[in-house]
Structure formats: structure tokens, C-alpha cells
Design an enzyme around this catalytic site. Structure first.
Site, PDB file in Angstrom:
ATOM      1  N   THR A   1     -14.436  -3.803   4.077  1.00 29.88           N
ATOM      2  CA  THR A   1     -13.344  -2.833   4.097  1.00 29.88           C
ATOM      3  C   THR A   1     -13.901  -1.418   4.291  1.00 29.88           C
ATOM      4  O   THR A   1     -15.088  -1.161   4.099  1.00 29.88           O
ATOM      5  CB  THR A   1     -12.520  -2.873   2.799  1.00 29.88           C
ATOM      6  OG1 THR A   1     -13.286  -2.286   1.749  1.00 29.88           O
ATOM      7  CG2 THR A   1     -12.125  -4.286   2.424  1.00 29.88           C
TER       8      THR A   1
ATOM      9  N   GLU B   1       0.857  -1.191   0.000  1.00 30.86           N
ATOM     10  CA  GLU B   1       0.000   0.000   0.000  1.00 30.86           C
ATOM     11  C   GLU B   1       0.901   1.252   0.000  1.00 30.86           C
ATOM     12  O   GLU B   1       1.609   1.502   0.972  1.00 30.86           O
ATOM     13  CB  GLU B   1      -0.891  -0.020   1.264  1.00 30.86           C
ATOM     14  CG  GLU B   1      -1.728   1.215   1.487  1.00 30.86           C
ATOM     15  CD  GLU B   1      -2.606   1.584   0.301  1.00 30.86           C
ATOM     16  OE1 GLU B   1      -3.568   0.893   0.044  1.00 30.86           O
ATOM     17  OE2 GLU B   1      -2.286   2.593  -0.385  1.00 30.86           O
TER      18      GLU B   1
ATOM     19  N   ASP C   1      -8.730   1.460  -6.809  1.00 29.85           N
ATOM     20  CA  ASP C   1      -9.158   2.749  -7.370  1.00 29.85           C
ATOM     21  C   ASP C   1      -9.852   2.497  -8.703  1.00 29.85           C
ATOM     22  O   ASP C   1      -9.270   1.871  -9.598  1.00 29.85           O
ATOM     23  CB  ASP C   1      -7.946   3.658  -7.562  1.00 29.85           C
ATOM     24  CG  ASP C   1      -7.280   3.988  -6.234  1.00 29.85           C
ATOM     25  OD1 ASP C   1      -7.909   4.659  -5.403  1.00 29.85           O
ATOM     26  OD2 ASP C   1      -6.134   3.545  -6.016  1.00 29.85           O
TER      27      ASP C   1
HETATM   28  C1  LIG Z   1      -9.974   2.749  -3.209  1.00 34.15           C
HETATM   29  S1  LIG Z   1      -8.705   2.290  -2.123  1.00 34.15           S
HETATM   30  C2  LIG Z   1      -9.328   0.812  -1.359  1.00 34.15           C
HETATM   31  C3  LIG Z   1      -8.551   0.417  -0.137  1.00 34.15           C
HETATM   32  C4  LIG Z   1      -8.999  -0.880   0.542  1.00 34.15           C
HETATM   33  N1  LIG Z   1      -8.740  -2.045  -0.272  1.00 34.15           N
HETATM   34  C5  LIG Z   1     -10.461  -0.802   0.921  1.00 34.15           C
HETATM   35  O1  LIG Z   1     -11.268  -1.502   0.272  1.00 34.15           O
HETATM   36  O2  LIG Z   1     -10.790  -0.043   1.858  1.00 34.15           O
HETATM   37  C6  LIG Z   1      -7.480   1.612  -3.226  1.00 34.15           C
HETATM   38  C7  LIG Z   1      -6.119   1.529  -2.591  1.00 34.15           C
HETATM   39  O3  LIG Z   1      -5.229   0.909  -3.503  1.00 34.15           O
HETATM   40  C8  LIG Z   1      -3.966   1.526  -3.354  1.00 34.15           C
HETATM   41  N2  LIG Z   1      -3.209   1.295  -4.590  1.00 34.15           N
HETATM   42  C9  LIG Z   1      -3.417   1.875  -5.784  1.00 34.15           C
HETATM   43  N3  LIG Z   1      -2.508   1.455  -6.674  1.00 34.15           N
HETATM   44  C10 LIG Z   1      -1.716   0.564  -6.030  1.00 34.15           C
HETATM   45  C11 LIG Z   1      -0.591  -0.197  -6.420  1.00 34.15           C
HETATM   46  N4  LIG Z   1      -0.097  -0.114  -7.641  1.00 34.15           N
HETATM   47  N5  LIG Z   1      -0.012  -1.014  -5.505  1.00 34.15           N
HETATM   48  C12 LIG Z   1      -0.517  -1.102  -4.247  1.00 34.15           C
HETATM   49  N6  LIG Z   1      -1.580  -0.380  -3.816  1.00 34.15           N
HETATM   50  C13 LIG Z   1      -2.166   0.445  -4.698  1.00 34.15           C
HETATM   51  C14 LIG Z   1      -4.293   2.993  -3.104  1.00 34.15           C
HETATM   52  O4  LIG Z   1      -3.255   3.694  -2.463  1.00 34.15           O
HETATM   53  C15 LIG Z   1      -5.546   2.891  -2.247  1.00 34.15           C
HETATM   54  O5  LIG Z   1      -5.249   2.914  -0.868  1.00 34.15           O
END
Ligand SMILES: C[S@@+](CC[C@H](N)C(=O)[O-])C[C@H]1O[C@@H](n2cnc3c(N)ncnc32)[C@H](O)[C@@H]1O
Length: 222
Positions: free
Chosen positions: A200, A72, A121
């Protein structure tokens, strides 16, 4: 291509900031730790974009025999997971505060039993679709690093991203894949949270344009 937005929001609370110095160095998923996890022969799971870490921490607590690596790049998310690890005294979590894709590239073939990609995302605008985590390359990487019979779970509350995930995992237009099966049989198999799911933080916000969809793909035997 960056797949994430901000990497930091509010200033970390002193207790969480402290955990970056006291807890993180011992569980950072650096090359040496990954090598020793691989050599241990223990079952290995990966959660990509764990957000606040509530899912990862609960899964780690439920499965003390499994090692879970979490990636993350959002600093405050890492701080939140560290707090969960400390509070729950978890000894089976490794943390990488970075993009998961270089790690996927470094992992050897067939080393993971499960991958979680929960509410990534959505990048809903068409011109941003190339930022979505699910791309032909990442799906190919999942196929490579997952053991036969292992699985990856994709959850989203954006209808178009659910469709995108299905098409990528099952290789549209034929909707068949040499790598993955999607054993769902009835709508409840994707509209109801799987029995082992942990809600989540992002999921509870309900920011998408549909109810949460859960897609469990299984790596075919080669
Ligand atoms: C919309 S949030 C959802 C977070 C969590 N999974 C939830 O459902 O509450 C998406 C997360 O994916 C992370 N993220 C985006 N691209 C990523 C990558 N390439 N590698 C790891 N994490 C990533 C972002 O920083 C963000 O915290």
C-alpha cells in the site's frame, strides 16, 4: 470518537471530480446496494481505510468473482480508488466514503469472508489510543460479521499497535479468544508480507517505528 484525521487535502483533479458524478452514484455502498450484494449470495470482502485504493483495486482485479466493499472517509482517497476502478474497468467494487463503523453495525451476522485493515492510523500517543480503529467493539463486530473460517488481516508498522491488535484480537491477558485464531507458527508468518498482499501507499512511506507486521486472524467455527 473520530478515528481518522483529515477528510480532504488538495483539490481533486477535474478527472477525479468528474468520477464522483459519473461513476460513484452507480457503485455507492448505500443500503440498497448492500442489500442486493447480500441477496446475490456472492462472496463479500470489506476493506476499511483503503487510502489510495491500490490494494483494493488489485484484489478486485485478481478476484472478479468476489464483491469488495471499501470504506474511506478521506475524499482524495475515494477519488484515487474511483480512478483505479475506471482504469481497470472493475465491476465488483462498492464504495462508501464514510466511517466504516456504522456499516459494520448494519451488516448482518456472518456475511463477510474477509476484512482488511491495512496500516490504520496508528495514533501512537497514549491519550489518543481510544481513536485507534481496533477496539473491543470493532473486534467484536469483526467476529460477528465474519463467516466462520473467514479472516481479517491487520497490518501495521507500529510495534505498539501490532501488540495492541494481538491483545485485542486474542483477548489479553490469556491470549486466547472464543472468536479468533492466529495460526502463525514462525516469525516469517508475521514479518513477511502474505503471498496475496499488495503493497500500500502508506506502507511504502515507512513512517512507523518497526518493519511492517502482518497479522492474519481466522474466525473460529462456532
Ligand atoms: C494511515 S492511512 C492508510 C491507508 C491505506 N490502508 C494504506 O495502507 O495506504 C489510514 C486510513 O484509514 C482511514 N480511516 C480512519 N478511520 C476510519 C474509519 N473509521 N473508517 C474507514 N476508514 C478510516 C483514514 O482516512 C486513512 O485514509
Amino acid at each position: 470518537m473520530r478515528s481518522f484525521g483529515r477528510t480532504k487535502s488538495r483539490t481533486l483533479k477535474p478527472r477525479q471530480a468528474n468520477l464522483f458524478d459519473t461513476l460513484l452514484p452507480g457503485i455507492a455502498a448505500d443500503e440498497a446496494r448492500i442489500a442486493s450484494l447480500l441477496a446475490s449470495g456472492r462472496e463479500l470482502w470489506l476493506e476499511i481505510g483503503f487510502g489510495g485504493g491500490e490494494h483494493l483495486a488489485q484484489q478486485a482485479g485478481r478476484h472478479p468473482d468476489v464483491e469488495i466493499i471499501g470504506c474511506e472517509p478521506f475524499l482524495n482517497g475515494v477519488g484515487s480508488l474511483l480512478r483505479h476502478i475506471e482504469e481497470q474497468q472493475l465491476g465488483n467494487v462498492s464504495v462508501l466514503g464514510e466511517d466504516a463503523r456504522p456499516l459494520l453495525d448494519r451488516l448482518p451476522d456472518a456475511c463477510l469472508s474477509r476484512v482488511f485493515l491495512l496500516f490504520p492510523d496508528p495514533w501512537p500517543k497514549a491519550r489518543h489510543h481510544k481513536r485507534r480503529f481496533i477496539q473491543p467493539e470493532t473486534v467484536a463486530a469483526f467476529a460477528r460479521v465474519l463467516k466462520p473460517g473467514g479472516g481479517w488481516r491487520f497490518a501495521t508498522d507500529w510495534a505498539d499497535y501490532a501488540d495492541w491488535g494481538l491483545r485485542h484480537a486474542l483477548a489479553s491477558p490469556a491470549f486466547t479468544s472464543p472468536y479468533f485464531e492466529w495460526p502463525a507458527e514462525r516469525p516469517a508468518d508475521w514479518t513477511q508480507p502474505p503471498a496475496d498482499h499488495v503493497t500500500t501507499r502508506y506502507e511504502t512511506k515507512g513512517l512507523g517505528d518497526c518493519k511492517p507486521v502482518f497479522l492474519d486472524f481466522v474466525r473460529k467455527e462456532s
